[in-house]
Design an enzyme around this catalytic site. Sequence first.
Site, PDB file in Angstrom:
ATOM      1  N   TYR A  22      -2.620  -0.701  10.460  1.00 33.97           N
ATOM      2  CA  TYR A  22      -2.494  -0.956   8.903  1.00 33.97           C
ATOM      3  C   TYR A  22      -1.269  -0.823   8.435  1.00 33.97           C
ATOM      4  O   TYR A  22      -0.839  -1.479   7.806  1.00 33.97           O
ATOM      5  CB  TYR A  22      -3.679  -0.321   8.482  1.00 33.97           C
ATOM      6  CG  TYR A  22      -3.887  -0.538   6.841  1.00 33.97           C
ATOM      7  CD1 TYR A  22      -4.407  -2.004   6.360  1.00 33.97           C
ATOM      8  CD2 TYR A  22      -3.633   0.537   6.085  1.00 33.97           C
ATOM      9  CE1 TYR A  22      -4.419  -2.079   4.953  1.00 33.97           C
ATOM     10  CE2 TYR A  22      -3.481   0.152   4.722  1.00 33.97           C
ATOM     11  CZ  TYR A  22      -4.123  -1.252   4.229  1.00 33.97           C
ATOM     12  OH  TYR A  22      -4.023  -1.397   2.959  1.00 33.97           O
ATOM     13  N   SER A  39       0.745  -1.230   0.017  1.00 35.62           N
ATOM     14  CA  SER A  39      -0.133   0.030  -0.226  1.00 35.62           C
ATOM     15  C   SER A  39       0.850   1.359  -0.018  1.00 35.62           C
ATOM     16  O   SER A  39       2.131   1.192   0.678  1.00 35.62           O
ATOM     17  CB  SER A  39      -0.710  -0.023   1.489  1.00 35.62           C
ATOM     18  OG  SER A  39      -1.528   1.187   1.487  1.00 35.62           O
TER      19      SER A  39
END
Length: 265
Positions: free
Chosen positions: A158, A145
Amino acid sequence: MIRNRLENKKILITGASSGIGERLAWHIANNDGIPIMLARSMDKLKQQQQLLKQKSRTESFIYQVDLQNGGELDAVINNILLDHKRIHGLINNAGVGKFDFVKDITWQDVDQMYQLNVFAVIQITKRMLGHFSHYQEGHIVNIASQAAKIATPKSAVYASTKHAILGFTNALRQELTDEKISVTGVNLGPVRTNFFVQADPEGTYQKSVERYMLDPDRVAKTIVRHLFTTKREINLPYWMELGGKIYQLFPSFVERALKSQFNKK
C-alpha cells in the site's frame, strides 16, 4: 472567495459514492461548483445526486466506472469529454488498501492496489492533461497518504503505491510549470471511512488509531478550500507531517522509538 473560484467549475471526482469523495462533492456543490462523480455503484451515485439536487439545488453529473478496467475508464472519459465542453478540475480520490505482510499478501490484492491507486490515477490524469492544456486552465489533485512518507510493517505494498503517486504528483507539477495547470498532493493519516473494511477487516488497526482518525468532512472541506490555487501539498494531520520530516532526518531513531506504534496493524 471559494465560491468565486468554484462557481460553475466542473470537477471530476473519482470514488465519489462514499467517504472523502462523497464529502468532496457536497462541498464543491455548496460552493457553486459542479461535481462530476465517478464510482462503481450507480445506485449510490444516483442517491447522492438526488440529495444534492434537493439540498443544494446544484447541478451534478454521475458516471459509472470500474477504474480497474482501463478500457472502461477510457470509454467513460471519452463520454465525459463529449458530454461536457469544459472540465476544470480532477480529484483522483479513489483508492484501496490491504494491510498484510509481504510474505502473506495475495497477488490479487497487490494487483488491485496498483490498478486502482496508481495505474488508474496516471491513466485518467494523462487523458485529462490535453483538455486542460487546450484551455490553459486546470487543477489536478492526487490523494496520496502519509504512508508515502513513513511506511510501516504490513503496509509495504500500500505504501509503495502511495510513494508512486507522490512521486508522480511532484514530477507532474514540474512538467506543468509553464502551463496554467495546478497540481496538488494530499497526504492523509487514517480517515474514518469504509477504507478499513478491506484494509483492516479485523479492526485491530482501527482500534489502535481511533482517537487519531480524521473526519472525512473536514478533509474534504480543506481540499475544496485550496481548489484552483497553487497549493503544493495538503498534509493532515499536521503533527503526522512533522513526524514525517523528523523521520527523513533520523529514520533509524524514529523506527526504534515508534516500533510498537508502527506494529499495531
